[in-house]
Design an enzyme around this catalytic site. Structure first.
Site, PDB file in Angstrom:
ATOM      1  N   ALA A   1       0.861  -1.174   0.000  1.00 34.68           N
ATOM      2  CA  ALA A   1       0.000   0.000   0.000  1.00 34.68           C
ATOM      3  C   ALA A   1       0.905   1.234   0.000  1.00 34.68           C
ATOM      4  CB  ALA A   1      -0.881  -0.013   1.240  1.00 34.68           C
TER       5      ALA A   1
ATOM      6  N   GLY B   1       0.714  -4.956   0.940  1.00 34.53           N
ATOM      7  CA  GLY B   1      -0.501  -5.013   0.128  1.00 34.53           C
ATOM      8  C   GLY B   1      -0.281  -5.696  -1.212  1.00 34.53           C
TER       9      GLY B   1
ATOM     10  N   GLU C   1      -0.652  -9.199  -0.456  1.00 38.24           N
ATOM     11  CA  GLU C   1      -2.073  -9.408  -0.137  1.00 38.24           C
ATOM     12  C   GLU C   1      -2.931  -9.404  -1.407  1.00 38.24           C
ATOM     13  OE1 GLU C   1      -1.674  -6.199   2.773  1.00 38.24           O
ATOM     14  OE2 GLU C   1      -2.621  -7.512   4.247  1.00 38.24           O
TER      15      GLU C   1
HETATM   16  C1  LIG Z   1      -1.900  -2.747   2.975  1.00 38.08           C
HETATM   17  C2  LIG Z   1      -1.307  -2.849   4.328  1.00 38.08           C
HETATM   18  C3  LIG Z   1      -2.245  -2.255   5.296  1.00 38.08           C
HETATM   19  O1  LIG Z   1      -1.142  -4.208   4.617  1.00 38.08           O
HETATM   20  C4  LIG Z   1      -0.061  -2.092   4.495  1.00 38.08           C
HETATM   21  C5  LIG Z   1       1.065  -2.090   3.482  1.00 38.08           C
HETATM   22  O2  LIG Z   1       1.114  -2.605   2.413  1.00 38.08           O
HETATM   23  S1  LIG Z   1       2.305  -1.156   4.095  1.00 38.08           S
HETATM   24  C6  LIG Z   1       3.538  -1.226   2.834  1.00 38.08           C
HETATM   25  C7  LIG Z   1       4.356  -2.452   2.924  1.00 38.08           C
HETATM   26  N1  LIG Z   1       5.453  -2.374   1.997  1.00 38.08           N
HETATM   27  C8  LIG Z   1       6.674  -1.981   2.345  1.00 38.08           C
HETATM   28  O3  LIG Z   1       6.972  -1.681   3.491  1.00 38.08           O
HETATM   29  C9  LIG Z   1       7.723  -1.954   1.239  1.00 38.08           C
HETATM   30  C10 LIG Z   1       8.231  -0.542   1.038  1.00 38.08           C
HETATM   31  N2  LIG Z   1       9.241  -0.492   0.016  1.00 38.08           N
HETATM   32  C11 LIG Z   1      10.498  -0.924   0.189  1.00 38.08           C
HETATM   33  O4  LIG Z   1      10.862  -1.450   1.228  1.00 38.08           O
HETATM   34  C12 LIG Z   1      11.463  -0.703  -0.920  1.00 38.08           C
HETATM   35  O5  LIG Z   1      10.926   0.263  -1.784  1.00 38.08           O
HETATM   36  C13 LIG Z   1      11.753  -1.988  -1.734  1.00 38.08           C
HETATM   37  C14 LIG Z   1      12.573  -2.960  -0.867  1.00 38.08           C
HETATM   38  C15 LIG Z   1      10.483  -2.647  -2.206  1.00 38.08           C
HETATM   39  C16 LIG Z   1      12.596  -1.613  -2.979  1.00 38.08           C
HETATM   40  O6  LIG Z   1      13.736  -0.884  -2.601  1.00 38.08           O
HETATM   41  P1  LIG Z   1      14.567  -0.058  -3.712  1.00 38.08           P
HETATM   42  O7  LIG Z   1      14.830  -0.928  -4.879  1.00 38.08           O
HETATM   43  O8  LIG Z   1      15.721   0.514  -2.994  1.00 38.08           O
HETATM   44  O9  LIG Z   1      13.558   1.073  -4.216  1.00 38.08           O
HETATM   45  P2  LIG Z   1      13.149   2.402  -3.448  1.00 38.08           P
HETATM   46  O10 LIG Z   1      14.092   3.492  -3.783  1.00 38.08           O
HETATM   47  O11 LIG Z   1      12.906   2.120  -2.001  1.00 38.08           O
HETATM   48  O12 LIG Z   1      11.700   2.691  -4.090  1.00 38.08           O
HETATM   49  C17 LIG Z   1      11.570   3.347  -5.345  1.00 38.08           C
HETATM   50  C18 LIG Z   1      10.468   4.384  -5.194  1.00 38.08           C
HETATM   51  O13 LIG Z   1       9.260   3.718  -4.865  1.00 38.08           O
HETATM   52  C19 LIG Z   1       8.724   4.256  -3.661  1.00 38.08           C
HETATM   53  N3  LIG Z   1       8.004   3.212  -2.908  1.00 38.08           N
HETATM   54  C20 LIG Z   1       8.387   1.943  -2.734  1.00 38.08           C
HETATM   55  N4  LIG Z   1       7.478   1.288  -2.003  1.00 38.08           N
HETATM   56  C21 LIG Z   1       6.517   2.179  -1.705  1.00 38.08           C
HETATM   57  C22 LIG Z   1       5.318   2.099  -0.954  1.00 38.08           C
HETATM   58  N5  LIG Z   1       4.885   0.948  -0.389  1.00 38.08           N
HETATM   59  N6  LIG Z   1       4.577   3.205  -0.841  1.00 38.08           N
HETATM   60  C23 LIG Z   1       4.949   4.364  -1.413  1.00 38.08           C
HETATM   61  N7  LIG Z   1       6.074   4.499  -2.157  1.00 38.08           N
HETATM   62  C24 LIG Z   1       6.847   3.411  -2.275  1.00 38.08           C
HETATM   63  C25 LIG Z   1       9.938   4.761  -2.911  1.00 38.08           C
HETATM   64  O14 LIG Z   1       9.562   5.705  -1.938  1.00 38.08           O
HETATM   65  C26 LIG Z   1      10.753   5.340  -4.038  1.00 38.08           C
HETATM   66  O15 LIG Z   1      10.186   6.587  -4.400  1.00 38.08           O
HETATM   67  P3  LIG Z   1      11.098   7.916  -4.282  1.00 38.08           P
HETATM   68  O16 LIG Z   1      11.519   8.022  -2.878  1.00 38.08           O
HETATM   69  O17 LIG Z   1      12.235   7.690  -5.232  1.00 38.08           O
HETATM   70  O18 LIG Z   1      10.176   9.014  -4.729  1.00 38.08           O
END
Ligand SMILES: CC(C)(O)CC(=O)SCCNC(=O)CCNC(=O)[C@H](O)C(C)(C)COP(=O)(O)OP(=O)(O)OC[C@H]1O[C@@H](n2cnc3c(N)ncnc32)[C@H](O)[C@@H]1OP(=O)(O)O
Length: 257
Positions: free
Chosen positions: A65, A108, A111
């Protein structure tokens, strides 16, 4: 119709939805949810569609999400808006859905893949429920569907540590139906979907309903439900056609009635 967060196509009798927010690794925001709800409702109503494939990019099916959208929420807004409940409409799609997963399927994203009827994964896929690292827990069914799919021990491991598992581990523990080479992912998912779409739609929908019931109820209730759905299919033309075709040693032509 043009969408901002999805690419939508039909391939024969298959509806193909590609999540398309590459700048955010397909993070699932409100707009994407609304667009997906609309697309699935359209496929549901379209008699020409017999199965659906949901996929993402090579790098990410979906990284969860949208954290930036959720961050400002307080308890009152989360509860009054029923945050994440809109995904129940996606899970409720009555036509078969296959998730074709490459790269990250986290939070998500994992999910959403589990809302589909089965998951075909690329060797590069990584699954996880990392919500604990953000100070929350899964809210789109992760604690429930993951536990049913892989059992308590593995679900606790993933949900409490927030670690990722690769495609091979996901297949071993029963989360994933098949693992294929990255370049074969979409082809394999579309072929499976086309095969399903070639069967009698009432039978396919009842098969989906019966198997889904096994996730929700006790054995005796599930058996009763299966028996009634099984009996009901004898009222269809497709049952007559399917069995006649077998006896006459020819291919059946199903009319979906
Ligand atoms: C639905 C529920 C209630 O169950 C809750 C959820 O789903 S909470 C979200 C769970 N997901 C996460 O915690 C994963 C978050 N992302 C990461 O850990 C990393 O992005 C990665 C390991 C998947 C990939 O890492 P990397 O290759 O280093 O890419 P990044 O630079 O981190 O990401 C690129 C770009 O995408 C944006 N991003 C990534 N994931 C999300 C997200 N879940 N929500 C919003 N944005 C996300 C990240 O911020 C980067 O954007 P910029 O900072 O470059 O603008």
């Amino acid at each position: 119709m043009a969408y901002e967060t999805l690419l939508v196509e039909t391939r024969g009798r298959v509806g193909l939805v590609t999540l398309n927010r590459p700048q955010a690794l397909n993070a699932l925001n409100r707009q994407l949810l609304e667009e997906l709800q609309g697309v699935l409702a359209g496929f549901q109503a379209d008699a020409g569609i017999g199965a659906i494939v949901i996929t993402g990019s090579e790098k990410a099916f979906a990284a969860g999400a949208d954290i930036k959208e959720m961050q400002p929420y307080g308890f009152a807004a989360a509860v009054t808006e029923d945050l994440a409940a809109g995904w129940d409409a996606v899970a409720a799609c009555r036509k078969p859905m296959i998730a074709a997963v490459s790269g990250f399927a986290l939070g998500g994203g994992c999910e959403l893949a589990m809302m589909c009827d089965f998951i075909i994964a690329s060797e590069t896929a990584k699954f996880g429920q990392p919500e604990i690292t953000l100070g929350i827990i899964p809210g789109m069914g992760g604690t429930q569907r993951l536990t049913r799919a892989v059992g308590k021990a593995k679900a606790m491991d993933l949900v409490l540590t927030g670690r990722m598992m690769d495609a091979a581990e996901a297949e071993r523990c029963g989360l994933v139906a098949r693992v294929v080479a990255p370049e074969r992912l979409l082809e394999e998912a579309l072929a499976a979907a086309e095969k399903i779409a070639g069967f009698s739609l009432p039978a396919v929908m009842m098969a989906k309903e019966a198997v889904s019931r096994a996730q929700e109820t006790v054995l005796s209730e599930g058996m009763r439900a299966e028996r009634r759905l099984f009996h009901a299919l004898f009222a269809t033309e497709d049952q007559k056609e399917g069995m006649a075709a077998f006896i006459e040693k020819r291919k059946p032509t199903f009319a979906n009635r």
